[in-house]
Design an enzyme around this catalytic site. Structure first.
Site, short mmCIF file in Angstrom:
data_model
loop_
_atom_site.label_atom_id
_atom_site.label_comp_id
_atom_site.label_asym_id
_atom_site.label_seq_id
_atom_site.Cartn_x
_atom_site.Cartn_y
_atom_site.Cartn_z
N GLY A 190 65.58 -28.85 -54.78
CA GLY A 190 66.62 -29.60 -55.46
C GLY A 190 66.22 -30.00 -56.85
N GLY B 190 67.61 -32.99 -60.00
CA GLY B 190 68.52 -34.04 -60.43
C GLY B 190 68.13 -34.54 -61.79
CG PHE C 123 65.66 -37.60 -59.83
CD1 PHE C 123 64.78 -36.68 -59.29
CD2 PHE C 123 66.94 -37.66 -59.32
CE1 PHE C 123 65.17 -35.83 -58.27
CE2 PHE C 123 67.33 -36.82 -58.28
CZ PHE C 123 66.46 -35.91 -57.75
N GLY C 124 64.47 -35.49 -61.95
CA GLY C 124 63.42 -34.49 -61.86
C GLY C 124 63.67 -33.53 -60.70
CB SER C 125 61.72 -30.80 -59.44
OG SER C 125 62.00 -30.25 -60.71
CB VAL C 126 63.86 -32.56 -54.55
CG1 VAL C 126 63.52 -32.99 -53.12
CG2 VAL C 126 64.61 -33.67 -55.27
CE LYS D 257 65.09 -38.35 -55.43
NZ LYS D 257 66.12 -39.44 -55.46
CG ASP E 143 76.65 -41.49 -57.58
OD1 ASP E 143 77.83 -41.14 -57.81
OD2 ASP E 143 75.67 -40.77 -57.83
#
Length: 686
Positions: A409, A411, A413-416, A430, A529
């Site tokens: 994933g 987002g 914020f960064g990667s998962v 995350k 959200d």
């Protein structure tokens, strides 16, 4: 013999002087190549290479600078974050100075961030630059740990972070007692006051009444301190005090707006007005003053930006006083009340740019200390340590994720990444990207909220890793993907068609998670959200709410929060969008859109459709008005369900969805009512 004795004496004296000068000092010449001693101080500056990995040395080529500014360390791509590991003595206050001198970029303003990190907190700041005199960032802080991390963080593809020197100076115990392990003092100015200047200290005198306007005649006054009295009224005009540099008015009962004339004091550097009853928005001109340190905590209805304002029809004073607003039915009175409501404000808990200073700002969780300094881009937040969240080592994370080889994933914020712990439990890791300051705020917000919110229908935060200075959150892995994936995304072909019973079950799980945030959390949480992408599923299609980065807390006695609009297009409550008033019913609106999605099988915004159908809510509304009994519900239902559903059950949920998206929040059901209604719809499926 006498010459030898004299020489020996000078050598011994110099050695003693040098030892005294740098006892416990750490003076790093970043990018330096050898030890060099400052003849004026006896302090030895050492190269920084034993405290940092990565980066390269670059010469400043400016002989007008001190020798320890004539080199610097630059951190090129692909490095995004590089950290110095500096030894410190636990629980001893110390002075930290950072210098950023050098590197000229053609047509570019140097732009990067740096962070100051201990085991208790992370403070993020923008680097500022000045060659002559060299720009200095000075702090005083204390930590219970043994390592201080100074990290250089890339903020753009074009500019490489750099630093020229670092000073670390232990201080005596007892100095700066106001600095705790989760706070930090930031130097705004250092001044010398001569005998020709007056200082009036009237603190702790038990003074009552208004501040006398005659103080304005003391034209040589450089500091006026009236802290800890019982003064009332507003501020008299003291604009004649043109050399006034410090005005301290904390812990009184002063009220009214912060006056504009304060911005006319050209030398003002400190304005302390905390713990009073001031209201309104702090004048922008005052915020823009150079080197102004402003503290204003304890004024419940005073804030920096209008969009952060708290709406209320009455004011609650610091000492529990209540000022009632009588209702007079006439146009002038109504206009006055509306104006008053517009300026009575509530400083939001998150989303601010903050720096910890000498005091604390209380929050519902009581674990964050902060103070605002205008004109500074910075964020300070505590790194949590709770018994319900585990601290993972970097080695554990690398082993679990096989060196972060399986990305699942991405987002803001960064990667998962997918991983598996030694005990066999699958996890999702995350990793925070430092390119987005908003992402940092959301990331750390999620740590704080999920560290204390636990429910079977909320994604479980297992812990975090901060050992590498790259913050990571560790969650339980939800192998079923998201509800969004099943309806439209990558899992639509992976799983059998999502039938109505499964959709209803997932909706109930999400509603139960939402109800928990409202009724069982103290303080309550507004998710902000809610959407199908944030409803995650396990292998058994158990639904859990996720992604609390935008969430806000609200005390039990507060019905709403005034905050900037955040969320996802198509799900945002229109009332919240136009007024910035965020309530529990804002989440209910978003959940109503989710219910329409599971009925209709289409996204809330779909630009591939014809104009009347692009917006799901706007498309459904007229159809429902023409068919209030939902006799033609089949026209709305997702065709992929192949008529395999109970019509009465779908109508029941459709009516609930329409109540959830009512334009007025008072007409929407509560989260508890939503849970009860979905359970009612499930009875048709038995």
């Amino acid at each position: 013999m006498e010459a030898s004795a004299c020489a020996l004496f000078l050598i011994i004296s110099w050695s003693v002087y040098s030892c005294l000068a740098e006892s416990g000092f750490l003076s790093l010449d970043c990018g330096g190549i050898g030890n060099l001693t400052d003849s004026s101080t006896g302090i030895t500056w050492t190269p920084d290479d034993k405290y940092i990995q990565g980066g390269y040395r670059k010469a400043n080529n400016d002989q007008t600078l001190e020798f320890y500014h004539q080199s610097l360390r630059v951190f090129p791509k692909p490095l995004n974050k590089s950290c110095y590991h500096l030894p410190i003595t636990p629980n001893v206050p110390f002075l930290l100075r950072l210098y950023f001198v050098g590197v000229r970029y053609t047509n570019l303003i140097p732009n990067f961030n740096y962070s100051i990190e201990t085991q208790e907190f992370l403070s993020l700041r923008k680097a500022t630059f000045q060659r002559n005199p060299p720009q200095r960032s000075e702090k005083i802080l204390v930590s219970g740990g043994q390592v201080l991390y100074i990290c250089l963080i890339r903020a753009s593809e074009d500019v490489d972070p750099f630093i020229s020197s670092i000073e670390l100076r232990p201080l005596r115990q007892g100095m700066y007692n106001q600095v705790k392990s989760r706070s930090m003092l930031h130097m705004r100015a250092r001044n010398s006051y001569g005998a020709s200047k007056q200082i009036s200290d009237l603190s702790n005198r038990n003074l009552t009444g208004s501040i006398p306007s005659t103080l304005g005649n003391m034209t040589a006054l450089v500091k006026l301190s009236l802290d800890n009295n019982h003064l009332t009224g507003g501020l008299p005009d003291l604009s004649k005090l043109v050399i006034l540099e410090r005005l301290h008015l904390q812990n009184n009962d002063l009220s009214g707006d912060v006056p504009d004339w304060l911005s006319e004091l050209p030398n003002l550097k400190e304005l302390f007005i905390g713990n009073n009853n001031f209201s309104g928005v702090i004048p922008q001109k005052l915020q823009d003053l150079n080197l102004l340190e402003l503290t204003y905590e304890g004024n419940n209805y005073l804030c920096v930006r209008k969009e952060e304002c708290r709406l209320s029809s009455h004011s609650h004073g610091r000492r529990g006083k209540t000022v009632s607003v009588p209702v007079v039915v006439c146009p002038i009175a109504i206009a006055g009340i509306i104006s008053l409501l517009g300026i009575i404000i509530y400083r939001k808990k998150f989303g601010r740019k903050e720096i910890a200073n000498s005091g604390t700002q209380g929050t519902p969780t009581g674990n964050r200390e902060s103070r605002y300094v205008p004109g500074q881009d910075n964020l300070i937040i505590s790194v949590p340590s709770t018994p319900k969240s585990r601290s993972f080592s970097l080695e554990e994370m690398m082993t679990a994720t096989k060196n972060f080889s399986s990305k699942i994933g991405q987002g803001g914020f960064g990667s998962v990444f997918l991983g598996e712990l030694a005990e066999g439990k699958q996890i999702a890791v995350k990793i925070l990207s430092f390119f987005s300051e908003q992402g940092i705020a959301q990331f750390l917000n999620e740590i704080e909220l999920l560290s204390r919110a636990h429910h079977r229908n909320l994604v479980c935060l297992l812990g975090y890793c901060n050992a590498s200075r790259d913050l990571m959150l560790v969650y339980e892995y939800m192998s079923g993907g998201s509800l969004n994936d099943h309806l439209y995304g990558r899992n639509k072909s992976k799983y059998p068609k999502l039938g109505w019973k499964s959709r209803l079950k997932i909706a109930l799980h999400a509603a139960q998670g939402l109800e928990y945030l409202r009724t069982n959390c103290t303080p309550k949480i507004i998710h902000r959200d809610i959407k199908t992408a944030n409803i995650l599923l396990d292998a058994n299609l158990t639904g859990k709410l996720a992604d609390f980065g935008l969430s806000r807390v609200a005390a039990d006695d507060v019905s709403h929060v005034i905050t900037a609009v955040r969320g996802t297009a198509g799900y945002v409550d229109p009332k919240y969008f136009t007024t910035h008033v965020l309530t529990e019913k804002s989440d209910v609106y978003s959940f109503g859109v989710v219910l329409l999605e599971i009925i209709c099988g289409r996204r809330p915004i779909d630009i591939t459709l014809s104009e009347p159908q692009v917006d799901l809510v706007k498309w459904v509304m007229p159809l429902v008005k023409e068919d209030e009994d939902f006799m033609n519900i089949k026209e709305l239902v997702d065709k992929s369900m192949d008529n395999n559903y109970n019509k009465d059950s779908v109508i029941y949920v459709a009516k609930l969805a329409m109540r959830c998206i009512e334009s007025e929040s008072i007409d929407r059901p509560s989260s508890s009512d939503v849970v009860m209604e979905i359970k009612g719809a499930m009875k048709y499926e038995i």
